[in-house]
Design a protein around this motif. Structure first.
Motif, PDB file in Angstrom:
ATOM      1  N   TRP A  66      -4.287  -2.865  -5.721  1.00 47.02           N
ATOM      2  CA  TRP A  66      -5.113  -2.065  -4.822  1.00 47.02           C
ATOM      3  C   TRP A  66      -6.573  -2.356  -5.124  1.00 47.02           C
ATOM      4  O   TRP A  66      -7.002  -2.242  -6.282  1.00 47.02           O
ATOM      5  CB  TRP A  66      -4.836  -0.573  -5.052  1.00 47.02           C
ATOM      6  CG  TRP A  66      -3.433  -0.198  -4.752  1.00 47.02           C
ATOM      7  CD1 TRP A  66      -2.882   0.005  -3.514  1.00 47.02           C
ATOM      8  CD2 TRP A  66      -2.362   0.016  -5.700  1.00 47.02           C
ATOM      9  NE1 TRP A  66      -1.551   0.326  -3.646  1.00 47.02           N
ATOM     10  CE2 TRP A  66      -1.206   0.341  -4.962  1.00 47.02           C
ATOM     11  CE3 TRP A  66      -2.281  -0.035  -7.091  1.00 47.02           C
ATOM     12  CZ2 TRP A  66       0.012   0.620  -5.575  1.00 47.02           C
ATOM     13  CZ3 TRP A  66      -1.066   0.239  -7.695  1.00 47.02           C
ATOM     14  CH2 TRP A  66       0.060   0.564  -6.936  1.00 47.02           C
ATOM     15  N   ARG A  93      -6.233   5.248  -6.455  1.00 49.15           N
ATOM     16  CA  ARG A  93      -6.034   4.729  -5.096  1.00 49.15           C
ATOM     17  C   ARG A  93      -6.776   5.568  -4.062  1.00 49.15           C
ATOM     18  O   ARG A  93      -7.191   5.065  -3.027  1.00 49.15           O
ATOM     19  CB  ARG A  93      -4.543   4.689  -4.766  1.00 49.15           C
ATOM     20  CG  ARG A  93      -3.810   3.553  -5.468  1.00 49.15           C
ATOM     21  CD  ARG A  93      -2.327   3.615  -5.208  1.00 49.15           C
ATOM     22  NE  ARG A  93      -1.998   3.457  -3.790  1.00 49.15           N
ATOM     23  CZ  ARG A  93      -0.788   3.656  -3.286  1.00 49.15           C
ATOM     24  NH1 ARG A  93       0.215   4.001  -4.064  1.00 49.15           N
ATOM     25  NH2 ARG A  93      -0.563   3.480  -1.994  1.00 49.15           N
ATOM     26  N   ALA A 106       9.091   3.754  -3.254  1.00 50.09           N
ATOM     27  CA  ALA A 106       7.735   4.218  -3.599  1.00 50.09           C
ATOM     28  C   ALA A 106       7.499   5.619  -3.041  1.00 50.09           C
ATOM     29  O   ALA A 106       6.870   6.476  -3.679  1.00 50.09           O
ATOM     30  CB  ALA A 106       6.694   3.248  -3.064  1.00 50.09           C
ATOM     31  N   MET A 107       8.014   5.865  -1.841  1.00 42.07           N
ATOM     32  CA  MET A 107       7.817   7.164  -1.187  1.00 42.07           C
ATOM     33  C   MET A 107       8.543   8.266  -1.964  1.00 42.07           C
ATOM     34  O   MET A 107       7.992   9.345  -2.191  1.00 42.07           O
ATOM     35  CB  MET A 107       8.383   7.066   0.226  1.00 42.07           C
ATOM     36  CG  MET A 107       7.497   7.645   1.282  1.00 42.07           C
ATOM     37  SD  MET A 107       8.322   7.634   2.870  1.00 42.07           S
ATOM     38  CE  MET A 107       7.730   6.126   3.542  1.00 42.07           C
ATOM     39  N   TYR A 165       4.268   3.535   7.612  1.00 41.09           N
ATOM     40  CA  TYR A 165       4.804   4.861   7.904  1.00 41.09           C
ATOM     41  C   TYR A 165       3.655   5.790   8.285  1.00 41.09           C
ATOM     42  O   TYR A 165       2.520   5.603   7.851  1.00 41.09           O
ATOM     43  CB  TYR A 165       5.514   5.442   6.680  1.00 41.09           C
ATOM     44  CG  TYR A 165       6.763   4.684   6.319  1.00 41.09           C
ATOM     45  CD1 TYR A 165       7.980   4.983   6.920  1.00 41.09           C
ATOM     46  CD2 TYR A 165       6.718   3.640   5.404  1.00 41.09           C
ATOM     47  CE1 TYR A 165       9.122   4.264   6.622  1.00 41.09           C
ATOM     48  CE2 TYR A 165       7.860   2.909   5.104  1.00 41.09           C
ATOM     49  CZ  TYR A 165       9.057   3.226   5.714  1.00 41.09           C
ATOM     50  OH  TYR A 165      10.172   2.501   5.421  1.00 41.09           O
ATOM     51  N   ALA A 201       6.711   8.965  -5.081  1.00 43.52           N
ATOM     52  CA  ALA A 201       5.501   9.746  -4.810  1.00 43.52           C
ATOM     53  C   ALA A 201       5.861  11.213  -4.630  1.00 43.52           C
ATOM     54  O   ALA A 201       5.172  12.103  -5.145  1.00 43.52           O
ATOM     55  CB  ALA A 201       4.794   9.207  -3.570  1.00 43.52           C
ATOM     56  N   HIS A 221      -3.449   2.657   3.729  1.00 43.93           N
ATOM     57  CA  HIS A 221      -2.475   3.421   2.931  1.00 43.93           C
ATOM     58  C   HIS A 221      -2.292   2.826   1.542  1.00 43.93           C
ATOM     59  O   HIS A 221      -1.701   3.449   0.673  1.00 43.93           O
ATOM     60  CB  HIS A 221      -1.116   3.450   3.636  1.00 43.93           C
ATOM     61  CG  HIS A 221      -1.109   4.270   4.894  1.00 43.93           C
ATOM     62  ND1 HIS A 221       0.037   4.704   5.487  1.00 43.93           N
ATOM     63  CD2 HIS A 221      -2.112   4.742   5.661  1.00 43.93           C
ATOM     64  CE1 HIS A 221      -0.254   5.413   6.571  1.00 43.93           C
ATOM     65  NE2 HIS A 221      -1.564   5.432   6.699  1.00 43.93           N
ATOM     66  N   GLY A 222      -2.762   1.588   1.355  1.00 50.19           N
ATOM     67  CA  GLY A 222      -2.529   0.929   0.077  1.00 50.19           C
ATOM     68  C   GLY A 222      -1.064   0.606  -0.132  1.00 50.19           C
ATOM     69  O   GLY A 222      -0.595   0.490  -1.260  1.00 50.19           O
ATOM     70  N   ASN A 223      -0.310   0.481   0.962  1.00 52.74           N
ATOM     71  CA  ASN A 223       1.054  -0.046   0.888  1.00 52.74           C
ATOM     72  C   ASN A 223       1.363  -0.699   2.230  1.00 52.74           C
ATOM     73  O   ASN A 223       0.694  -0.426   3.228  1.00 52.74           O
ATOM     74  CB  ASN A 223       2.076   1.050   0.540  1.00 52.74           C
ATOM     75  CG  ASN A 223       2.230   2.081   1.642  1.00 52.74           C
ATOM     76  OD1 ASN A 223       2.469   1.755   2.803  1.00 52.74           O
ATOM     77  ND2 ASN A 223       2.084   3.360   1.283  1.00 52.74           N
ATOM     78  N   SER A 224       2.367  -1.558   2.245  1.00 56.45           N
ATOM     79  CA  SER A 224       2.637  -2.273   3.495  1.00 56.45           C
ATOM     80  C   SER A 224       3.856  -1.690   4.201  1.00 56.45           C
ATOM     81  O   SER A 224       4.600  -2.385   4.867  1.00 56.45           O
ATOM     82  CB  SER A 224       2.835  -3.756   3.205  1.00 56.45           C
ATOM     83  OG  SER A 224       3.782  -3.914   2.169  1.00 56.45           O
ATOM     84  N   GLY A 225       4.063  -0.390   4.035  1.00 59.92           N
ATOM     85  CA  GLY A 225       5.270   0.230   4.576  1.00 59.92           C
ATOM     86  C   GLY A 225       5.220   0.584   6.054  1.00 59.92           C
ATOM     87  O   GLY A 225       6.243   0.685   6.693  1.00 59.92           O
ATOM     88  N   ASP A 239       1.384   7.370  -0.418  1.00 51.04           N
ATOM     89  CA  ASP A 239       2.725   6.844  -0.125  1.00 51.04           C
ATOM     90  C   ASP A 239       3.606   7.860   0.624  1.00 51.04           C
ATOM     91  O   ASP A 239       4.832   7.737   0.637  1.00 51.04           O
ATOM     92  CB  ASP A 239       3.453   6.377  -1.404  1.00 51.04           C
ATOM     93  CG  ASP A 239       2.797   5.148  -2.025  1.00 51.04           C
ATOM     94  OD1 ASP A 239       2.154   4.382  -1.272  1.00 51.04           O
ATOM     95  OD2 ASP A 239       2.911   4.958  -3.248  1.00 51.04           O
ATOM     96  N   HIS A 243       9.430   0.224  -0.144  1.00 53.57           N
ATOM     97  CA  HIS A 243       8.542   1.280   0.348  1.00 53.57           C
ATOM     98  C   HIS A 243       9.214   2.640   0.274  1.00 53.57           C
ATOM     99  O   HIS A 243       8.571   3.643  -0.026  1.00 53.57           O
ATOM    100  CB  HIS A 243       8.107   0.991   1.780  1.00 53.57           C
ATOM    101  CG  HIS A 243       7.417  -0.326   1.914  1.00 53.57           C
ATOM    102  ND1 HIS A 243       7.875  -1.331   2.729  1.00 53.57           N
ATOM    103  CD2 HIS A 243       6.332  -0.813   1.280  1.00 53.57           C
ATOM    104  CE1 HIS A 243       7.084  -2.382   2.594  1.00 53.57           C
ATOM    105  NE2 HIS A 243       6.144  -2.095   1.726  1.00 53.57           N
TER     106      HIS A 243
END
Lengths: 233, 289
Positions: free
Chosen positions: B159, B284, B70-71, A189, B74, A183-187, A154, B67
Motif C-alpha cells: 500500500w 492504510r 481479507a474481508m 466490493y 477485517a 480501497h487498497g485492495n483489488s476486490g 476491506d 479478497h
C-alpha cells in the motif's frame, strides 16, 4: 456541479419550488441527469437488476438483531469503538460508498445540516466508508462533517452487516481502472448505502436499506425514528 | 453477501470437501450447499467444480478467495479489537524499516495501537529490503516500510503511504545554511556522506544531473553517519521524515526534486495478530501528506 445542471433540465412546478426540498428530490434530480449518459444508465440498471435478483436485501441485518461490534480507524487516525458511543445513547450508522460518489455527497451534506437535531435527540452519527489512503479525511474535510467518519477497511463490518456486494462488470468499467487504489485492495466490493439506528444495547431499532444507491433515508425520518425510540425507552 | 456464506466458502476452499466443510462450520450439508449456491448467484458464476471424486475451485473461485479472506479477517479483527480486554492481550508488533526510513510517520499509529492494546511489545528492525522481505516471509516480521525501488514478490501486499523527499543535512557553520533551499549546483563541489541508510538520494542526484559528486562512502547506522556530518566531514542527503537534532541544520533540496515513494508491505493471505492488523489498518487509512 452536475446537480445544478440537472435542476435546469427538470422543470420545477411552482408548488415544489415553495416547499423545502427533500434529500430524495435532490438525489432523484442527480440520478435523472446522470441517466442521460447511456454508459451510466446501463451500469446502474445492471447493478439494480443483479442485486434485486439475488435477493440481496434479505441478507442485510434486520431490526432486532445485534449490529456487529467493532473498533475501526477514524479519519483522523484514532481507533474508535462502537461500544464507547453506545454508552452515550443510540447510534446511527450510515454506510457510504466513498468520497467519489456524488449521491453520498448529497447525503453527507444533508446529514451535516441535520446533525444539531440528531445530537439534540441524544444520538451519535457514525459514517462508515470503505476508502483508505486519506480519503476518509478528505471526505470529512470537504463537508466540514462534525461527526466521525470511520474507515471500514476491506469492508469487514460491511460484510458482517450484510451490506457488501461485488461490483458488476459495467459499473466497474464506469469506475475506472484506478478505483481499487481507493480501497487498497483489488476486490471491487462496495456497500449498499444502508443506515441503521442502534439502541443502547447494540440492537438494530430501525434500518433503511435499498439496493438503489440513489435512494437514501431522509434525515427528518432518522431524527423521528430516534425520537420514537427515546419515547419507548 | 453474508458473513456466514463467505465463511462457508473459505472453509470449502480449505477442505475441498462439502461434508467436512459443513461439519467444520457446524451446519447441515443442505444449508451449507444452499449458502454456497447463493454466493455463486451473487458472483454470477460457479466458484466450485463439483464432480464425483473431485471438488476444485473454479478460476472465479480462486480469484475471489483472497479478497473474501481479507474481508473476513477485517471483520474479525474489528470485532476482536472491540472485545479485547485492556491489558489482557499479549502480542507483539514487529515492524521492518527499510534503508533511511524513520519511524516518525508511523509513530502515531503505533501509539494508537498500544493505547488500545497496552501489553503489546513493539519491535523495530532496520535492514535492507531483501532482509526485511525474507523476515516477513519467514514470519519474523509482521510488516515493513519499503521504498518503491524494491522489487516485491507477488506474495506481498503493498500500500503506498507517502512520498519521501530529501533534505540537505548540513554541519554547523556550513556555508549553505545561508540559503533557504539547496539545489544541485550548490552541492556539486561539497563532500557528501553517503551510506546504505541514506535512502539513495545522493545516487538519485548523480543519476539525474550527471554531475560527478564528491561522495564519501560511510556504511553503518544513520546515527553514526550523522555524527560525522556534525563533526564537519561533509553534508548528507536524507529523508525529511527523520529527526535531526542540533548542531545539524537542514534545508529543503530542490532542482532536481529528490524523492521516493514508501510502501507498507505485508505477506498476503497470512492473518496478522490483532496489534499488527490494527496497525496496518491505521496506516492504510491515514493521510500521510
Amino acid at each position: 456541479m452536475n446537480f445544478d445542471a440537472a435542476r435546469l433540465i427538470l422543470p420545477l412546478s411552482s408548488q415544489e419550488a415553495t416547499v423545502i426540498e427533500t434529500l430524495q428530490s435532490k438525489l432523484d434530480a442527480l440520478r435523472v441527469s446522470r441517466c442521460e449518459r447511456l454508459a451510466w444508465s446501463e451500469s446502474y440498471e445492471e447493478m439494480l437488476s443483479q442485486l434485486g435478483q439475488s435477493g440481496f436485501l434479505e441478507q442485510v441485518i434486520k431490526p432486532g438483531e445485534y449490529f456487529p461490534d467493532f473498533m475501526l480507524p477514524s479519519a483522523e487516525g484514532q481507533l474508535l469503538s462502537l461500544a464507547a458511543f453506545l454508552a452515550h445513547g443510540p447510534v446511527i450508522i450510515s454506510f457510504f460508498r466513498g468520497e467519489w460518489c456524488p449521491f453520498c455527497r448529497l447525503m453527507l451534506a444533508a446529514l451535516t445540516e441535520a446533525l444539531p437535531q440528531i445530537s439534540a435527540a441524544g444520538a451519535t452519527l457514525l459514517a462508515l466508508t470503505p476508502e483508505t489512503g486519506g480519503l476518509a479525511l478528505k471526505m470529512k474535510t470537504y463537508h466540514g462533517a462534525p461527526f466521525e467518519i470511520l474507515a471500514d477497511v476491506d469492508c469487514g463490518i460491511g460484510l458482517a452487516a450484510g451490506v457488501v456486494f461485488k461490483i458488476p462488470p459495467k459499473y466497474r468499467a464506469l469506475l475506472g481502472p484506478n478505483f481499487p487504489d481507493r480501497h487498497g485492495n483489488s476486490g471491487w466490493y462496495l456497500p449498499i448505502p444502508a443506515s441503521f439506528i442502534l439502541s443502547q444495547d447494540g440492537r438494530i431499532a430501525w434500518r433503511f436499506a435499498d439496493v438503489d444507491f440513489s435512494h437514501r433515508p431522509e434525515p427528518a425520518d432518522i431524527i423521528r425514528a430516534v425520537a420514537n425510540m427515546n419515547g419507548k425507552l | 453477501m453474508e458473513l456466514s456464506q463467505v465463511r462457508y466458502f473459505i472453509a470449502l476452499c480449505k477442505t475441498l470437501n462439502f461434508t467436512r466443510a459443513a461439519d467444520s462450520c457446524n451446519v447441515t450439508q443442505p444449508a451449507f450447499t444452499r449458502a454456497i449456491q447463493k454466493l455463486e448467484m451473487e458472483f454470477g458464476g460457479a466458484l466450485i467444480f463439483r464432480e464425483r471424486n473431485l471438488t476444485q475451485l473454479t478460476e472465479l473461485g480462486r480469484a475471489v478467495r483472497p479478497h473474501l479472506e481479507a474481508m473476513i479477517e477485517a471483520a474479525e479483527a474489528a470485532t476482536a479489537l472491540a472485545n479485547a480486554k485492556m491489558g489482557r492481550t499479549t502480542s507483539s508488533l514487529k515492524i521492518g524499516l527499510g534503508p533511511g526510513i524513520g519511524a516518525v510517520s508511523i509513530a502515531s499509529a503505533v501509539r494508537e495501537v498500544t493505547s488500545k492494546l497496552p501489553d503489546v511489545t513493539i519491535h523495530f528492525e532496520e535492514a535492507g529490503p531483501a532482509a526485511l522481505i525474507e523476515a516477513m516471509l519467514m514470519d519474523s516480521l509482521d510488516c515493513a516500510l519499503l521504498p518503491e525501488t524494491t522489487e516485491l514478490p507477488e506474495r506481498l501486499n503493498r500500500w503506498p503511504l507517502y512520498t519521501d523527499r530529501a533534505l540537505a543535512v548540513l554541519p554547523p557553520n556550513h556555508g549553505l545554511i545561508q540559503k533557504n533551499a539547496v539545489n544541485a549546483a550548490d552541492v556539486v563541489a561539497e563532500p557528501i556522506l553517503m551510506g546504505e541508510n541514506c535512502g539513495g538520494f545522493a545516487k538519485q542526484l548523480a543519476d539525474a544531473t550527471g554531475f560527478s559528486l564528491q561522495l564519501q562512502r560511510c556504511n553503518g547506522a544513520a546515527t553514526q553517519l550523522l555524527e560525522l556530518v556534525a563533526a564537519g566531514l561533509g553534508m548528507a542527503l536524507m529523508s525529511e521524515r527523520l529527526r535531526y537534532a542540533a548542531p545539524l541544520t537542514t534545508r529543503p533540496f530542490h532542482e532536481p526534486e529528490l524523492n521516493r515513494r514508501i510502501f507498507l508491505t505485508s505477506v498476503a493471505g497470512r492473518p496478522l495478530n490483532l496489534a499488527a492488523a490494527s496497525f496496518v489498518k491505521l496506516c492504510r487509512v491515514k493521510d500521510f501528506s
